[in-house]
Scaffold this motif. Structure first.
Motif, mmCIF file in Angstrom:
data_model
loop_
_atom_site.group_PDB
_atom_site.id
_atom_site.type_symbol
_atom_site.label_atom_id
_atom_site.label_comp_id
_atom_site.label_asym_id
_atom_site.label_seq_id
_atom_site.Cartn_x
_atom_site.Cartn_y
_atom_site.Cartn_z
ATOM 1 N N ASN A 299 -24.082 9.308 -24.663
ATOM 2 C CA ASN A 299 -24.078 7.884 -24.925
ATOM 3 C C ASN A 299 -24.680 7.580 -26.289
ATOM 4 N N ILE A 300 -24.194 6.512 -26.914
ATOM 5 C CA ILE A 300 -24.686 6.036 -28.200
ATOM 6 C C ILE A 300 -25.956 5.218 -27.929
ATOM 7 N N PRO A 301 -26.999 5.332 -28.763
ATOM 8 C CA PRO A 301 -28.201 4.519 -28.571
ATOM 9 C C PRO A 301 -27.855 3.027 -28.578
ATOM 10 N N ASP A 302 -28.583 2.225 -27.785
ATOM 11 C CA ASP A 302 -28.314 0.797 -27.668
ATOM 12 C C ASP A 302 -28.238 0.102 -29.020
ATOM 13 N N SER A 303 -29.055 0.507 -29.979
ATOM 14 C CA SER A 303 -29.078 -0.146 -31.290
ATOM 15 C C SER A 303 -27.781 0.069 -32.074
ATOM 16 N N LYS A 304 -26.983 1.085 -31.719
ATOM 17 C CA LYS A 304 -25.748 1.380 -32.449
ATOM 18 C C LYS A 304 -24.494 1.059 -31.639
ATOM 19 N N ARG A 305 -24.657 0.597 -30.410
ATOM 20 C CA ARG A 305 -23.510 0.251 -29.571
ATOM 21 C C ARG A 305 -22.929 -1.085 -30.016
ATOM 22 N N SER A 306 -21.633 -1.216 -29.946
ATOM 23 C CA SER A 306 -21.028 -2.505 -30.267
ATOM 24 C C SER A 306 -20.780 -3.263 -28.954
ATOM 25 N N SER A 307 -20.807 -4.567 -29.063
ATOM 26 C CA SER A 307 -20.548 -5.442 -27.931
ATOM 27 C C SER A 307 -19.334 -6.288 -28.276
ATOM 28 N N ILE A 308 -18.329 -6.286 -27.415
ATOM 29 C CA ILE A 308 -17.063 -6.946 -27.708
ATOM 30 C C ILE A 308 -16.766 -7.987 -26.627
ATOM 31 N N ARG A 309 -16.412 -9.201 -27.072
ATOM 32 C CA ARG A 309 -15.997 -10.271 -26.158
ATOM 33 C C ARG A 309 -14.474 -10.314 -26.188
ATOM 34 N N VAL A 310 -13.872 -10.252 -25.007
ATOM 35 C CA VAL A 310 -12.421 -10.232 -24.862
ATOM 36 C C VAL A 310 -12.016 -11.363 -23.929
ATOM 37 N N CYS A 311 -10.900 -12.005 -24.241
ATOM 38 C CA CYS A 311 -10.349 -13.038 -23.359
ATOM 39 C C CYS A 311 -8.990 -12.581 -22.858
ATOM 40 N N ALA A 312 -8.739 -12.835 -21.584
ATOM 41 C CA ALA A 312 -7.483 -12.432 -20.956
ATOM 42 C C ALA A 312 -6.827 -13.652 -20.327
ATOM 43 N N ALA A 313 -5.518 -13.776 -20.532
ATOM 44 C CA ALA A 313 -4.743 -14.883 -19.978
ATOM 45 C C ALA A 313 -4.153 -14.479 -18.635
ATOM 46 N N VAL A 314 -4.460 -15.241 -17.610
ATOM 47 C CA VAL A 314 -3.859 -15.037 -16.295
ATOM 48 C C VAL A 314 -2.748 -16.080 -16.185
ATOM 49 N N ILE A 315 -1.520 -15.609 -16.359
ATOM 50 C CA ILE A 315 -0.352 -16.492 -16.373
ATOM 51 C C ILE A 315 0.450 -16.227 -15.098
ATOM 52 N N ARG A 316 0.539 -17.252 -14.244
ATOM 53 C CA ARG A 316 1.281 -17.122 -12.987
ATOM 54 C C ARG A 316 2.438 -18.116 -12.971
ATOM 55 N N LYS A 317 3.549 -17.675 -12.393
ATOM 56 C CA LYS A 317 4.707 -18.551 -12.236
ATOM 57 C C LYS A 317 5.536 -18.050 -11.068
#
Length: 107
Positions: free
Chosen positions: A2-20
């Motif tokens: 594992n990469i040390p916490d200080s060097k880890r990247s944090s990524i915010r992702v959005c997902a579209a739930v499209i229903r029809k």
């Protein structure tokens, strides 16, 4: 390893739930990408200064050549990979064009 916490990247992702009509839109990840061939909801990384809604409108236009309206947050989840932490926000989303026509641009 594992990469040390200080060097880890944090990524915010959005997902579209499209229903029809009782169906849910899913895409397969493109060849050469992380987790290629796996199924996912369309969407992607939130850019700096961008809202979740702006991210989904941009990503759906890029991935599916479609315009969407982002409604409400359905839920979220987080996952830690060896080198990064990803938090995914799932939004109820509808296509602006009721015909449901889309063009997969990368998936």
């Amino acid at each position: 390893m594992n990469i040390p916490d200080s060097k880890r990247s944090s990524i915010r992702v959005c997902a579209a739930v499209i229903r029809k009509d009782g169906r849910v839109l899913m895409c397969s990840r493109p060849p050469g990408s992380h987790l290629a061939g796996r199924w996912e909801f369309p969407g992607g990384k939130v850019h700096a200064g961008e809202t979740d809604s702006e991210c989904l409108v941009r990503e759906i236009a890029e991935e599916l050549s479609a315009e969407v309206f982002v409604l409400d947050l359905l839920g979220r989840t987080a996952y830690s990979y060896q080198d990064k932490d990803v938090e995914i926000f799932f939004y109820r989303t509808v296509l602006a064009d009721d015909s449901g026509k889309i063009s997969a641009m990368e998936n």
